[in-house]
Design a protein around this motif. Structure first.
Motif, mmCIF file in Angstrom:
data_model
loop_
_atom_site.group_PDB
_atom_site.id
_atom_site.type_symbol
_atom_site.label_atom_id
_atom_site.label_comp_id
_atom_site.label_asym_id
_atom_site.label_seq_id
_atom_site.Cartn_x
_atom_site.Cartn_y
_atom_site.Cartn_z
ATOM 1 N N ASP A 41 0.822 -1.219 0.000
ATOM 2 C CA ASP A 41 0.000 0.000 0.000
ATOM 3 C C ASP A 41 0.853 1.266 0.000
ATOM 4 O O ASP A 41 0.535 2.236 -0.684
ATOM 5 N N GLU A 42 1.939 1.227 0.768
ATOM 6 C CA GLU A 42 2.774 2.440 0.853
ATOM 7 C C GLU A 42 3.426 2.756 -0.489
ATOM 8 O O GLU A 42 3.485 3.907 -0.909
ATOM 9 N N ASP A 45 0.705 4.041 -2.865
ATOM 10 C CA ASP A 45 0.303 5.414 -2.535
ATOM 11 C C ASP A 45 1.406 6.409 -2.905
ATOM 12 O O ASP A 45 1.128 7.516 -3.357
ATOM 13 N N LYS A 46 2.655 6.003 -2.739
ATOM 14 C CA LYS A 46 3.777 6.891 -3.083
ATOM 15 C C LYS A 46 3.769 7.175 -4.590
ATOM 16 O O LYS A 46 3.953 8.319 -5.026
ATOM 17 N N VAL A 48 1.173 7.064 -6.544
ATOM 18 C CA VAL A 48 0.022 7.925 -6.837
ATOM 19 C C VAL A 48 0.309 9.365 -6.374
ATOM 20 O O VAL A 48 -0.045 10.331 -7.068
ATOM 21 N N ASP A 49 0.978 9.525 -5.242
ATOM 22 C CA ASP A 49 1.367 10.879 -4.791
ATOM 23 C C ASP A 49 2.241 11.555 -5.858
ATOM 24 O O ASP A 49 2.069 12.728 -6.167
ATOM 25 N N ARG A 100 -7.104 -0.800 -5.531
ATOM 26 C CA ARG A 100 -6.200 0.040 -4.744
ATOM 27 C C ARG A 100 -5.900 1.367 -5.466
ATOM 28 O O ARG A 100 -5.807 2.407 -4.838
ATOM 29 N N TYR A 101 -5.736 1.314 -6.788
ATOM 30 C CA TYR A 101 -5.512 2.571 -7.510
ATOM 31 C C TYR A 101 -6.727 3.486 -7.371
ATOM 32 O O TYR A 101 -6.591 4.693 -7.187
ATOM 33 N N GLU A 103 -8.888 3.644 -4.955
ATOM 34 C CA GLU A 103 -8.900 4.236 -3.600
ATOM 35 C C GLU A 103 -7.818 5.306 -3.465
ATOM 36 O O GLU A 103 -8.055 6.374 -2.921
ATOM 37 N N SER A 104 -6.638 4.994 -3.966
ATOM 38 C CA SER A 104 -5.514 5.899 -3.760
ATOM 39 C C SER A 104 -5.720 7.222 -4.520
ATOM 40 O O SER A 104 -5.440 8.298 -3.996
ATOM 41 N N ARG A 107 -8.011 10.003 -3.061
ATOM 42 C CA ARG A 107 -7.439 10.989 -2.133
ATOM 43 C C ARG A 107 -7.213 12.317 -2.847
ATOM 44 O O ARG A 107 -7.081 13.353 -2.218
#
Ligand code: GLU
Length: 277
Positions: A41-42, A45-46, A48-49, A100-101, A103-104, A107
């Motif tokens: 997940d990390e 998310d990184k 996607v950030d 997961r994409y 959800e991410s 944000r």
């Protein structure tokens, strides 16, 4: 390395990369999963950030994401022994990846779309035109297209085989301004950076391509992290006048750094077209 790329050519290519209006980013399985083949997940998310940094600059972003088979292994808790099993694992992992994409990116109030391609789709003009039209519409809507190979239907003979070649074909076909290949090494090195502490990162590839290719042929093996296909993909793109960068996915703010003209990874300068002027 005896030959290097002229500093002004590097500078120009870096500016082109920073000014890109449409960027394709390729993320490999290592950049998305942990040692037990679970989707991390990390890491996701990184990524996607980092993509959100580009979106915040009004840059159009297309993601080519691997990790379907990898994430499927973790999800089913089975590594798969046959081609059929790997194909089945890809379908489990792909839907998990997309969840997961979704959800991410939520944000950042962004929607995503899934596109699964085969070699046929790249070769057939009508199919590729349809694909390109869909991408254009999604980008107009501000939706982030996420592409992978359709592993469930791609048997050995007709597989594109790896997403490095898929990314370069799509990059050329949908007219992006920059290809960024994110991986677990910091670029192209003068040796295998995982084994050789003296290996040095090659800042830029252009006229020195043959020399770089010779170094890779010599130093690479199956443990080299598939650098050959990344280099080949980046080279093809640069031959179409598009800059390409191979960089480490864990590098902080890696895409923001590229968008602000910083030196990151290994830069492939366009060897025809725009920089020839
Ligand atoms: N399509 C494969 C997957 O998602 C990956 C291919 C590659 O790693 O280049 O698992």
């Amino acid at each position: 390395m005896s030959e290097t790329v002229a500093p002004d050519a590097i500078e120009r290519a870096r500016e082109l990369a920073a000014d890109a209006d449409r960027v394709i980013v390729k993320a490999g399985t290592n950049s998305l999963t942990d040692e037990d083949s679970n989707l991390d997940d990390e890491k996701l998310d990184k990524l996607v950030d980092d993509l959100a940094d580009l979106l915040a600059r009004d840059t159009e972003v297309i993601l080519v994401s691997s990790g379907a088979i990898g994430a499927g292994k973790g999800r089913v808790d089975y590594t798969g022994e046959t081609v059929e099993e790997s194909q089945a694992l890809s379908t489990v992992g792909q839907s998990h990846l997309m969840r997961r994409y979704t959800e991410s990116f939520e944000r950042y109030d962004r929607k995503v779309a899934q596109l699964l391609l085969t070699q046929h789709d790249l070769e057939n003009t009508d199919r590729f035109t349809n694909f390109r039209n869909t991408i254009e519409t999604l980008l107009e809507w501000g939706v982030v297209p996420i592409i992978n190979e359709n592993d469930a239907v791609a048997t050995k003979e007709i597989r594109i085989g790896d997403n490095d070649m898929l990314s370069s074909s799509v990059a050329i076909g949908v007219d992006v301004d920059l290809l960024v290949t994110l991986t677990d090494v910091g670029g192209v090195y003068t040796g295998n950076p995982k084994r050789d502490p003296d290996a040095e990162r090659i800042e830029a590839v252009g006229d020195n391509y043959d020399e770089v290719q010779a170094i890779i042929d010599e130093s690479s093996s199956s443990t080299f992290g598939g650098i050959q296909t990344k280099v080949q993909g980046a080279r093809e793109v640069s031959e179409h006048g598009i800059p390409a960068i191979i960089a480490r996915s864990t590098e902080p703010d890696v895409l923001e750094q590229i968008a602000t003209g910083k030196e990151v990874g290994t830069l492939f300068v366009p060897i025809n077209g725009v920089t020839d002027e």
